[in-house]
Every structure is written in structure tokens, then in C-alpha cells.
Design an enzyme around this catalytic site. Sequence first.
Site, PDB file in Angstrom:
ATOM      1  CG  HIS A 314       5.331   4.034  -5.023  1.00  0.00           C
ATOM      2  ND1 HIS A 314       4.315   3.849  -4.129  1.00  0.00           N
ATOM      3  CD2 HIS A 314       4.988   5.085  -5.789  1.00  0.00           C
ATOM      4  CE1 HIS A 314       3.368   4.736  -4.354  1.00  0.00           C
ATOM      5  NE2 HIS A 314       3.745   5.507  -5.357  1.00  0.00           N
ATOM      6  CG  ASP A 372       7.400  10.734 -10.940  1.00  0.00           C
ATOM      7  OD1 ASP A 372       7.189  10.404  -9.769  1.00  0.00           O
ATOM      8  OD2 ASP A 372       6.699  11.558 -11.567  1.00  0.00           O
TER       9      ASP A 372
HETATM   10  C1  SDX Z   1       5.459   9.705  -6.521  1.00  0.00           C
HETATM   11  O1  SDX Z   1       2.899   8.077  -2.643  1.00  0.00           O
HETATM   12  C2  SDX Z   1       2.561   8.130  -3.883  1.00  0.00           C
HETATM   13  O2  SDX Z   1       1.598   7.505  -4.325  1.00  0.00           O
HETATM   14  C3  SDX Z   1       3.395   9.039  -4.753  1.00  0.00           C
HETATM   15  C4  SDX Z   1       3.092   8.997  -6.234  1.00  0.00           C
HETATM   16  C5  SDX Z   1       1.740   9.566  -6.561  1.00  0.00           C
HETATM   17  O3  SDX Z   1       1.196   9.247  -7.637  1.00  0.00           O
HETATM   18  O4  SDX Z   1       1.254  10.423  -5.777  1.00  0.00           O
HETATM   19  O5  SDX Z   1       3.156   7.664  -6.732  1.00  0.00           O
HETATM   20  C6  SDX Z   1       4.084   9.856  -7.016  1.00  0.00           C
HETATM   21  O6  SDX Z   1       5.876  10.469  -5.688  1.00  0.00           O
HETATM   22  C7  SDX Z   1       6.280   8.559  -7.017  1.00  0.00           C
HETATM   23  C8  SDX Z   1       7.688   8.471  -6.325  1.00  0.00           C
HETATM   24  C9  SDX Z   1       8.589   9.467  -7.011  1.00  0.00           C
HETATM   25  N1  SDX Z   1       9.840   9.617  -6.260  1.00  0.00           N
HETATM   26  C10 SDX Z   1      10.987   9.117  -6.769  1.00  0.00           C
HETATM   27  O7  SDX Z   1      11.085   8.476  -7.810  1.00  0.00           O
HETATM   28  C11 SDX Z   1      12.211   9.492  -5.936  1.00  0.00           C
HETATM   29  C12 SDX Z   1      13.064   8.236  -5.714  1.00  0.00           C
HETATM   30  N2  SDX Z   1      12.339   7.355  -4.827  1.00  0.00           N
HETATM   31  C13 SDX Z   1      12.668   7.366  -3.414  1.00  0.00           C
HETATM   32  O8  SDX Z   1      12.929   8.665  -2.925  1.00  0.00           O
HETATM   33  C14 SDX Z   1      11.721   6.505  -2.588  1.00  0.00           C
HETATM   34  O9  SDX Z   1      11.586   5.321  -3.255  1.00  0.00           O
HETATM   35  C15 SDX Z   1      10.345   7.020  -2.235  1.00  0.00           C
HETATM   36  C16 SDX Z   1      10.389   8.380  -1.621  1.00  0.00           C
HETATM   37  C17 SDX Z   1       9.474   7.049  -3.438  1.00  0.00           C
HETATM   38  C18 SDX Z   1       9.761   6.051  -1.231  1.00  0.00           C
HETATM   39  O10 SDX Z   1      10.499   6.244  -0.045  1.00  0.00           O
HETATM   40  P1  SDX Z   1      10.419   5.176   1.122  1.00  0.00           P
HETATM   41  O11 SDX Z   1       9.070   4.570   1.217  1.00  0.00           O
HETATM   42  O12 SDX Z   1      10.991   5.791   2.346  1.00  0.00           O
HETATM   43  O13 SDX Z   1      11.419   4.059   0.583  1.00  0.00           O
HETATM   44  P2  SDX Z   1      11.547   2.678   1.223  1.00  0.00           P
HETATM   45  O14 SDX Z   1      11.315   2.716   2.687  1.00  0.00           O
HETATM   46  O15 SDX Z   1      10.704   1.733   0.428  1.00  0.00           O
HETATM   47  O16 SDX Z   1      13.088   2.336   0.973  1.00  0.00           O
HETATM   48  C19 SDX Z   1      13.535   1.047   1.264  1.00  0.00           C
HETATM   49  C20 SDX Z   1      15.018   1.051   0.977  1.00  0.00           C
HETATM   50  C21 SDX Z   1      15.811   2.087   1.756  1.00  0.00           C
HETATM   51  O17 SDX Z   1      17.119   1.573   1.883  1.00  0.00           O
HETATM   52  P3  SDX Z   1      17.543   0.765   3.290  1.00  0.00           P
HETATM   53  O18 SDX Z   1      17.353   1.786   4.370  1.00  0.00           O
HETATM   54  O19 SDX Z   1      16.544  -0.367   3.405  1.00  0.00           O
HETATM   55  O20 SDX Z   1      18.933   0.350   3.035  1.00  0.00           O
HETATM   56  O21 SDX Z   1      15.245   1.361  -0.410  1.00  0.00           O
HETATM   57  C22 SDX Z   1      16.038   2.523  -0.508  1.00  0.00           C
HETATM   58  C23 SDX Z   1      15.902   3.268   0.810  1.00  0.00           C
HETATM   59  O22 SDX Z   1      17.035   4.088   1.045  1.00  0.00           O
HETATM   60  N3  SDX Z   1      15.498   3.302  -1.615  1.00  0.00           N
HETATM   61  C24 SDX Z   1      16.202   3.717  -2.657  1.00  0.00           C
HETATM   62  C25 SDX Z   1      15.285   4.353  -3.507  1.00  0.00           C
HETATM   63  N4  SDX Z   1      14.067   4.310  -2.954  1.00  0.00           N
HETATM   64  C26 SDX Z   1      14.202   3.670  -1.786  1.00  0.00           C
HETATM   65  N5  SDX Z   1      17.528   3.616  -2.950  1.00  0.00           N
HETATM   66  C27 SDX Z   1      17.924   4.153  -4.112  1.00  0.00           C
HETATM   67  N6  SDX Z   1      17.084   4.763  -5.000  1.00  0.00           N
HETATM   68  C28 SDX Z   1      15.780   4.897  -4.718  1.00  0.00           C
HETATM   69  N7  SDX Z   1      14.970   5.518  -5.573  1.00  0.00           N
END
Ligand code: SDX
Length: 438
Positions: A314, A372
Site C-alpha cells: 500500500h 483487497d
Molecule cells: C487499494 O491508495 C489507497 O488508499 C488505495 C486503497 C483505497 O482504499 O482506495 O487502499 C485501495 O488500491 C489497495 C491496494 C490494492 N492493490 C494491490 O493489492 C496491488 C498490489 N499492490 C501493489 O501494486 C502496490 O503495493 C501498490 C500499488 C498498492 C502500492 O504501490 P507503491 O506505493 O508504488 O509501492 P511501494 O513504492 O510501496 O513499493 C515498494 C517496493 C517496490 O519494490 P523495490 O522497487 O523497492 O524493489 O515494494 C514492491 C515494489 O515493487 N512492491 C511489491 C508489491 N507492492 C509493492 N512487490 C510485490 N508485490 C506487491 N504487491
Amino acid sequence: MSSTEAAVPRHATITIEGTNKSATLPLLSGTLGPQVADIRKLQAQAGIFTFDPGYGETASCESKITYIDGDEGVLLYRGYPIDQLAEKSTFLEVAYLLMYGDLPNNAEFETFNRGITMHTMLHEQIRRFWEGFRRDAHPMAVLCGVVGAMSAFYPDSIKINDAHEREVSAFRLIAKLPTITAWAYKYSIGQPFMYPRNDLSYAENFLYMMNSVPAEPYRKNPILERAMDRILILHADHEQNASTSTVRLAGSTGANPFACIAAGIAALWGPAHGGANEAVLKMLGEIGDKKNIPAFISEVKDKNSHTKLMGFGHRVYKNFDPRAKIMQQTCYEVLDELGIKNEPLLDLAMELEKIALDDEYFVSRKLYPNVDFYSGIILKAMGFPTTMFTPLFALARTTGWISQWMEMIEDPQQRIGRPRQLYTGAPKRDYVAIGGRE
Ligand code: SDX
């Protein structure tokens, strides 16, 4: 101020090295959360913009509606903790709270409930929109199309500076989204549309329109109604997430509220946002068995795979999403009520969560289950097809979106949203006729 209390800083200063340019930025304090640096005079004073792709460090507005403490895993709607609202309130009471700022008394709630109830039906001409869709159209496409077109039926909705018209549009959207969502489902399975009933609660009315048929009486299920109502509460609002920011940006241009909510629905559809619940079920289906979890986790760690652990991570929560915990509890209640003893998807999800939370890759990145991760399992158990998971999210979030839209319209500081950029394209150059090009 006592001598022990640290003085609250009032300004931040930016100086541009090698020049005599600097900017003094006022530091603004909210009720909760970190201070923000007011950069509205930054370019005028220092000749620079800020750079923040994805707006991860940028406050786009002032708001009184929802507050998240990502480190502590706290979510407040108008100051009330989400776990208390999920346990003690109802979705329609929460809708009133988000819209008006306080919990209603009995008279206020009755008036609000009646107002919503009297707007649940759709104009009969709107029914005909469905005939234009293929039966296998994704229901989010139907929601985008139908909600966006609703302004054609309510011309007064363009009077966005009229508080009464804004409130009527809010009522229409909150009241009609369940009907539109249920009809999108009925159309996809070839069953007749069920009209809303004024004798049912908001959540029960939705389940009635989703699951009843004209051929037999509808059997209410108070446990599933309660679970549905709680799921709607958990999804109602969440600060300036991607879809809410989309609604605000569209609203800042003066677009009518139906167009703004349709824009929010479109943004929510993405698998990184509201589409994640559907993606979680797809992911669990692809993993298939606990023995495949280690290979899947390895794939997630391989950046070249572009595979994400859906339902994890998140932008704001760097701790457990409080909604995920409540959703997991609700999962047990629904499966128990439905007599589903060992749901393989739930077992798989719990094993996946356990392994991920013990794995350095996820721990070091502070990746925890979000709202989710479990919602799809509950919804599947309740009989919803995966394609209906995100429409349900949109149904609930419409209340948050319209509350944020109303707050934005009433905000005297609000201006049309227009971010700047860091341009790295070609420098100025003159046109060359095609004959002169290499
Ligand atoms: C919702 O914003 C909100 O409030 C949204 C929401 C709402 O109520 O409106 O809460 C609803 O959208 C919840 C999120 C649902 N999405 C998912 O579950 C999809 C999987 N999650 C990822 O796509 C991701 O975690 C996000 C999109 C939710 C957040 O993206 P960010 O902020 O760009 O992630 P980050 O910068 O914190 O990531 C840090 C690291 C990165 O790796 P490095 O570059 O540091 O090596 O963590 C990795 C990312 O690649 N990473 C993941 C991951 N999420 C982040 N790796 C594997 N699986 C994941 N799910």
C-alpha cells in the site's frame, strides 16, 4: 507553551546553491499527521517546482473527511476509528457521517434514509442502455457508461454551485449505484432486473436486487446483510487515493458530479487499485495449491516477472491495513454462516500471508495485506462472480467520492488541478520539410 513542549516549526527554507535565491515555505499543521510545506510561492521565490511522480509525498488538498496513519495502521472516518464503525454503525449512517461530518441523531438519520430510499429507482430510459452492451461486458464498463450518462437525465446536476443541487446529486448517486450494480450483474447472467424495494435496508436492498428472481419470494439472510453492510463501510472512503484524486481533479474543472464519479469508477478499475480484489482471486487460482507458493513467491521477487503479490502492499500503510483485519474476521463469519468448513481459497490465502509476512523481501519493504486481500474470498463465498468485486468497491466508494467532491467544491482554496512537469524532451528546433530529412 511549557518549557518541555517543543516549539512547532512555522517555516522551512529552501536555498538554491550557487545563487542568492531562496524560498521561505510556511509549514501548515493539521489536526493529525505530519506538517506540510506550503509550496504555492516556491516558483515565485526560488524559480523551481517540486518533483513527485505519483504524488507520494504531496498533499493535494486540505480535508476533514478521512485520516490514515500508515505506520500505525489507523483509519478514521471523521475521527471515528474504522473498527468501531464496522462493529457498531451501518453503511448508511457512515454515508451520512462522511457527507455531513457528524453521526446523525434519530430524526436526521430517518430523513437521510428516506431521502436515499426515494432515489433508488432509475429512469426507465436508462434501462435501455443495457441493451447496447454485450452480455459478457465487464460490469465496470457498464458502471462507467451508465453513471457518466446520468447527467443527461438530471440537467440540474450541472449547477454545481447550488448546494441543494449538489446534495440531490449526492443522494441520487448513493441511492442508484446499488441498482445500477445489481442490474449490471443481472444483465450478465440473462436474468430480469429486480426493482429496488423501499422496505429493505440499503445492504439488504442490494442483495435483494442481486439475488432475487420474480419466480419466488426472496429469503433474507441477516448475517449476509450484516457482512455486506460491513464490507461497504470498509470500502467507503480512504483519503486521496487514485480514484478519489481523479474525482477531485475532474471536479476541479467544474464537471458535473456524474461525470466526476464515472471518472472515479474508471480509475478504480485498475488492478493496482480497486481491481486488486478481482486480481487476488485470479492469483490464488493460478497458485492453485500451497505447494506452489514458494515458486510463486520467487517469481514475485524476480523484478523481470512483473508479478505482484496482489492484495499486498500500500502506498500509505506500512503496517497492517486495519480493513484487512476486519475483512478476515468477516470472512470467518460468512463462511461459517454459509456452512463452508474448509474453504481452500481461504486456506491458501492464509498460508500465502503467513509465508509472505515471514519473508525478508516483504518485511523489508513493509508489504502487508491490504483491504483487497480477503475481500474477494468473502464475496466469492457470498456468490458474487469475480467480475462483480470491483463494481462493489465502486458502489461503496461512491459515498466517499461524492463526499470528497462536495468538500472540494465548498473549499475556497480550491483551484483547477493542473500539475507541472520536468521536461526532458527535445530543445527548441525548426521544422524541416520532408525532402530535407535524412
Ligand atoms: C487499494 O491508495 C489507497 O488508499 C488505495 C486503497 C483505497 O482504499 O482506495 O487502499 C485501495 O488500491 C489497495 C491496494 C490494492 N492493490 C494491490 O493489492 C496491488 C498490489 N499492490 C501493489 O501494486 C502496490 O503495493 C501498490 C500499488 C498498492 C502500492 O504501490 P507503491 O506505493 O508504488 O509501492 P511501494 O513504492 O510501496 O513499493 C515498494 C517496493 C517496490 O519494490 P523495490 O522497487 O523497492 O524493489 O515494494 C514492491 C515494489 O515493487 N512492491 C511489491 C508489491 N507492492 C509493492 N512487490 C510485490 N508485490 C506487491 N504487491
